[in-house]
Scaffold this active site. Structure first.
Site, PDB file in Angstrom:
ATOM      1  N   SER A  35      28.476  34.805  32.638  1.00 54.92           N
ATOM      2  CA  SER A  35      29.373  35.559  31.767  1.00 54.92           C
ATOM      3  C   SER A  35      28.576  36.432  30.803  1.00 54.92           C
ATOM      4  O   SER A  35      28.923  37.596  30.572  1.00 54.92           O
ATOM      5  CB  SER A  35      30.285  34.607  30.977  1.00 54.92           C
ATOM      6  OG  SER A  35      31.191  33.953  31.822  1.00 54.92           O
ATOM      7  N   ALA A  94      34.295  37.003  33.866  1.00 56.33           N
ATOM      8  CA  ALA A  94      33.555  36.490  32.717  1.00 56.33           C
ATOM      9  C   ALA A  94      34.514  35.814  31.750  1.00 56.33           C
ATOM     10  O   ALA A  94      35.606  36.326  31.485  1.00 56.33           O
ATOM     11  CB  ALA A  94      32.812  37.627  32.018  1.00 56.33           C
ATOM     12  N   LYS A  95      34.104  34.681  31.213  1.00 61.72           N
ATOM     13  CA  LYS A  95      34.942  33.934  30.268  1.00 61.72           C
ATOM     14  C   LYS A  95      34.613  34.418  28.860  1.00 61.72           C
ATOM     15  O   LYS A  95      33.844  33.795  28.124  1.00 61.72           O
ATOM     16  CB  LYS A  95      34.697  32.435  30.438  1.00 61.72           C
ATOM     17  CG  LYS A  95      35.825  31.538  29.944  1.00 61.72           C
ATOM     18  CD  LYS A  95      35.585  30.111  30.386  1.00 61.72           C
ATOM     19  CE  LYS A  95      36.620  29.149  29.837  1.00 61.72           C
ATOM     20  NZ  LYS A  95      37.950  29.352  30.411  1.00 61.72           N
ATOM     21  N   VAL A  96      35.198  35.544  28.493  1.00 63.31           N
ATOM     22  CA  VAL A  96      34.891  36.243  27.248  1.00 63.31           C
ATOM     23  C   VAL A  96      35.937  35.912  26.189  1.00 63.31           C
ATOM     24  O   VAL A  96      37.143  35.872  26.476  1.00 63.31           O
ATOM     25  CB  VAL A  96      34.838  37.766  27.491  1.00 63.31           C
ATOM     26  CG1 VAL A  96      34.619  38.525  26.187  1.00 63.31           C
ATOM     27  CG2 VAL A  96      33.731  38.094  28.483  1.00 63.31           C
ATOM     28  N   TYR A 128      41.014  36.310  25.710  1.00 61.37           N
ATOM     29  CA  TYR A 128      42.031  35.285  25.533  1.00 61.37           C
ATOM     30  C   TYR A 128      43.131  35.674  24.547  1.00 61.37           C
ATOM     31  O   TYR A 128      44.090  34.919  24.358  1.00 61.37           O
ATOM     32  CB  TYR A 128      41.368  33.952  25.181  1.00 61.37           C
ATOM     33  CG  TYR A 128      40.841  33.289  26.435  1.00 61.37           C
ATOM     34  CD1 TYR A 128      41.532  32.249  27.035  1.00 61.37           C
ATOM     35  CD2 TYR A 128      39.710  33.772  27.070  1.00 61.37           C
ATOM     36  CE1 TYR A 128      41.091  31.686  28.219  1.00 61.37           C
ATOM     37  CE2 TYR A 128      39.263  33.226  28.263  1.00 61.37           C
ATOM     38  CZ  TYR A 128      39.952  32.181  28.834  1.00 61.37           C
ATOM     39  OH  TYR A 128      39.521  31.641  30.025  1.00 61.37           O
TER      40      TYR A 128
END
Length: 296
Positions: free
Chosen positions: A64, A152-154, A158
């Site tokens: 990420s 990507a866990k940005v 969220y």
């Protein structure tokens, strides 16, 4: 809820008290959501506390960072070891672990020069509870993959999830279901979607969804159980006509879906493929031994 006066967290190679740690108010992460994170679970097993797929999670954290040009200077092994030490120091066995890479003060719209990495942990039950979910299709869609790095866990991504979940709960539902920007089934705000039809599992293909580590585990379990899985682009009508459905994710684990916009699935959850996957998943993460050659 998440910490007390004795709780320790890991910050840049040291263990410090959570209530004494600080973040600079000019952090690029605070202002722009420019940071990455992971969600990991630790489980109590007969052989002690085990962090489920810790290596895979930290490898995704590193990936990420690479995808969005955030420096990542820690080794995966170092972070895995730090996680186990953190759990031990806080006397945690069943726990949710949250690593976060956040940026130094920077008001520009350019990659950071320096970052910090924090790991914290707390006791947390299944994020979506243990009852079957009532979903509603969100008015929000998942971001277009050309607008962000969808895999990507940005942190900033969220906001989309918060808006969708808040909308769903305000309407009296348990959780949201999001479509992609082209109107195909995508995922939940924090979980991947599977649905069953005539003995086959279906799930949205990668490209417009987060490649969940729990999703990958479900695919492995389905192969073990001899369950066929089809990945693809599916119109919402495919879900309306399904026999059953479930969400999966590290925080949510595997949780059945009762209905979407009050349309109930016809198959009893206890007779569904999702229930079989749920049971296998619980055995896997807790390392529960089963009798050889047990098949569903």
């Amino acid at each position: 809820m998440y910490y007390n006066n004795n709780t320790l967290l890991y910050l840049d190679g040291k263990f410090v008290k959570a209530n004494e740690s600080k973040i600079d108010l000019y952090s690029q992460t605070l202002h722009y959501g420019y940071g990455v994170f992971e969600g990991i679970r630790a489980y109590a097993t007969d052989e002690g506390t085990k962090v489920f797929k810790a290596k895979e999670h930290y490898e995704r954290l590193k990936k990420s960072c690479e995808l969005v040009n955030i420096p990542f200077n820690s080794s995966v092994k170092e972070l895995v070891d730090a996680t186990y030490e953190l759990l031990q120091k806080n006397n945690l066995t069943d726990a949710y672990v949250r690593p976060l890479v956040f940026c130094d003060p920077n008001m520009s719209l350019h990659r950071p020069n320096n970052v910090s990495i924090m790991i914290c942990a707390w006791e947390w039950g299944a994020y979506l509870g243990d009852k079957q979910l009532r979903l509603t299709v969100s008015s929000y869609c998942r971001p277009h993959p050309r607008s962000i790095k969808i895999e990507a866990k940005v942190c900033g991504h969220y906001v989309n999830s918060i808006l969708a979940t808040t909308e769903a709960k305000d309407k009296g539902f348990d959780e949201a279901l999001l479509l992609d920007s082209d109107g195909f089934l995508a995922e939940g705000p924090g979980a991947n979607l599977f649905f069953e039809k005539e003995g086959v599992l279906y799930t949205p293909q990668l490209g417009n969804i987060l490649p969940g580590i729990t999703r990958a585990t479900v695919l492995e379990l389905a192969e073990k159980l001899g369950i066929k899985v089809v990945e693809g682009l599916f119109q919402p009508e495919s879900l309306w006509n399904a026999d059953s459905a479930f969400y999966c994710g590290t925080a949510a684990e595997v949780i059945g879906i009762e209905s979407v916009d009050d349309k109930k699935f016809p198959k009893d959850w206890n007779d569904s493929l999702g229930k079989k996957i749920q049971e296998e998943y619980l055995q896997l993460v807790r390392e529960i031994k089963t009798a050889p050659n047990t098949k569903y």
